[in-house]
Write an enzyme that holds these catalytic residues in place. Sequence first.
Site, PDB file in Angstrom:
ATOM      1  N   THR A 257      85.176 -18.694   5.912  1.00 29.23           N
ATOM      2  CA  THR A 257      85.118 -18.019   7.217  1.00 29.23           C
ATOM      3  C   THR A 257      83.816 -18.309   7.955  1.00 29.23           C
ATOM      4  OG1 THR A 257      86.365 -16.244   6.167  1.00 29.23           O
ATOM      5  CG2 THR A 257      85.451 -15.778   8.347  1.00 29.23           C
TER       6      THR A 257
ATOM      7  N   ARG B  50      93.765 -23.769   2.939  1.00 23.25           N
ATOM      8  CA  ARG B  50      92.508 -22.985   2.955  1.00 23.25           C
ATOM      9  C   ARG B  50      91.336 -23.865   2.497  1.00 23.25           C
ATOM     10  NH1 ARG B  50      92.119 -17.758   5.356  1.00 23.25           N
ATOM     11  NH2 ARG B  50      90.477 -17.268   3.865  1.00 23.25           N
TER      12      ARG B  50
ATOM     13  N   ASN C  10      85.380 -20.142  14.895  1.00 21.17           N
ATOM     14  CA  ASN C  10      85.451 -21.041  13.730  1.00 21.17           C
ATOM     15  C   ASN C  10      86.708 -21.919  13.731  1.00 21.17           C
ATOM     16  OD1 ASN C  10      87.283 -19.117  13.061  1.00 21.17           O
ATOM     17  ND2 ASN C  10      86.218 -18.367  11.243  1.00 21.17           N
TER      18      ASN C  10
ATOM     19  N   HIS D 216      92.622 -20.846  12.093  1.00 20.33           N
ATOM     20  CA  HIS D 216      93.091 -19.808  11.171  1.00 20.33           C
ATOM     21  C   HIS D 216      94.078 -20.431  10.205  1.00 20.33           C
ATOM     22  CE1 HIS D 216      95.057 -16.126   9.721  1.00 20.33           C
ATOM     23  NE2 HIS D 216      96.181 -16.794   9.873  1.00 20.33           N
TER      24      HIS D 216
ATOM     25  N   ARG E 269      86.073 -26.359   9.298  1.00 22.16           N
ATOM     26  CA  ARG E 269      85.017 -25.488   9.831  1.00 22.16           C
ATOM     27  C   ARG E 269      83.637 -26.101   9.600  1.00 22.16           C
ATOM     28  NH1 ARG E 269      87.798 -19.788   7.768  1.00 22.16           N
ATOM     29  NH2 ARG E 269      88.984 -19.360   9.672  1.00 22.16           N
TER      30      ARG E 269
ATOM     31  N   PHE F 206      82.678  -6.217  15.658  1.00 24.88           N
ATOM     32  CA  PHE F 206      82.865  -7.474  16.393  1.00 24.88           C
ATOM     33  C   PHE F 206      84.290  -7.644  16.920  1.00 24.88           C
ATOM     34  CE2 PHE F 206      83.477  -8.469  11.834  1.00 24.88           C
ATOM     35  CZ  PHE F 206      84.759  -9.014  11.847  1.00 24.88           C
TER      36      PHE F 206
HETATM   37  P1  IDP Z   1      89.496 -16.074   7.713  1.00 23.89           P
HETATM   38  O1  IDP Z   1      89.779 -16.547   9.120  1.00 23.89           O
HETATM   39  O2  IDP Z   1      88.612 -17.047   6.969  1.00 23.89           O
HETATM   40  O3  IDP Z   1      90.744 -15.724   6.925  1.00 23.89           O
HETATM   41  P2  IDP Z   1      89.031 -13.209   8.080  1.00 23.89           P
HETATM   42  O4  IDP Z   1      88.100 -12.362   7.273  1.00 23.89           O
HETATM   43  O5  IDP Z   1      90.491 -12.994   7.912  1.00 23.89           O
HETATM   44  O6  IDP Z   1      88.627 -14.730   7.812  1.00 23.89           O
HETATM   45  O7  IDP Z   1      88.628 -13.005   9.603  1.00 23.89           O
HETATM   46  C1  IDP Z   1      89.482 -13.439  10.637  1.00 23.89           C
HETATM   47  C2  IDP Z   1      88.645 -13.993  11.758  1.00 23.89           C
HETATM   48  O8  IDP Z   1      87.831 -12.950  12.329  1.00 23.89           O
HETATM   49  C3  IDP Z   1      87.637 -15.069  11.356  1.00 23.89           C
HETATM   50  O9  IDP Z   1      88.208 -16.341  11.204  1.00 23.89           O
HETATM   51  C4  IDP Z   1      86.655 -14.991  12.500  1.00 23.89           C
HETATM   52  O10 IDP Z   1      87.170 -15.627  13.675  1.00 23.89           O
HETATM   53  C5  IDP Z   1      86.574 -13.481  12.756  1.00 23.89           C
HETATM   54  N1  IDP Z   1      85.503 -12.860  11.939  1.00 23.89           N
HETATM   55  C6  IDP Z   1      85.568 -12.496  10.634  1.00 23.89           C
HETATM   56  N2  IDP Z   1      84.404 -11.953  10.212  1.00 23.89           N
HETATM   57  C7  IDP Z   1      83.576 -11.981  11.298  1.00 23.89           C
HETATM   58  C8  IDP Z   1      82.210 -11.555  11.505  1.00 23.89           C
HETATM   59  O11 IDP Z   1      81.521 -11.052  10.617  1.00 23.89           O
HETATM   60  N3  IDP Z   1      81.712 -11.742  12.761  1.00 23.89           N
HETATM   61  C9  IDP Z   1      82.439 -12.298  13.782  1.00 23.89           C
HETATM   62  N4  IDP Z   1      83.709 -12.702  13.628  1.00 23.89           N
HETATM   63  C10 IDP Z   1      84.288 -12.552  12.409  1.00 23.89           C
HETATM   64 MG    MG Z   2      92.104 -14.195   7.284  1.00 21.90          MG
END
Ligand code: IDP
Ligand code: MG
Length: 153
Positions: free
Chosen positions: A92, A86, A113, A116, A103, A58
């Site tokens: 996420t 957080r 979402n 960050h 979120r 993705f």
């Molecule tokens: P976080 O934002 O909750 O810390 P991370 O795993 O660091 O989560 O992922 C960063 C960003 O990447 C997420 O906020 C989201 O925008 C995107 N993302 C993460 N996992 C996925 C997925 O499985 N599908 C699509 N986008 C994803």
């Molecule tokens: Mg992250």
Amino acid sequence: MKERTLLLLKPDAVQRGLIGEIVLRFERKGFKIVGLKMLKMTKELAREHYAHLVSKPFYPDLEKFVTENPIIAVAIEGKEAVEVTRTIVGPTNASKAPAGTIRGDFSNSTSRNVIHASDSKETAAKEIPRFFKPHELYDYSMNVEPFLCASDE
Ligand code: IDP
Ligand code: MG
């Protein structure tokens, strides 16, 4: 110095007119905003910021999403800022995020979402200078006394 962390209001938050609503939640909790600006992420910055995801299927869509429109970067300061932000942001996968979290209240997408937040103190220490130069971060006192002191009227 109190703990600091980085928030990014993602392009979907900006395009949906949610900047004030989201920033308000952190101010209301008692955090101090020590840096705030609008910018557009470059592909290089996106690749650095999401280095842990570059190999995921993705990632191309994520990179396009975060680089095509402006974001708001916010540096905030306060007690246990990383952990508390957080909690306010939520997990996420926004479809699973509880109501009351940002979120949970504003998104049902895992990729779009809204926001960050740095996931640890170590990450925050790397992410704040990624988005803010030292002179773009401010030390100041919150001026709350006039609102609490009727004799000022
Ligand atoms: P976080 O934002 O909750 O810390 P991370 O795993 O660091 O989560 O992922 C960063 C960003 O990447 C997420 O906020 C989201 O925008 C995107 N993302 C993460 N996992 C996925 C997925 O499985 N599908 C699509 N986008 C994803
Ligand atoms: Mg992250």
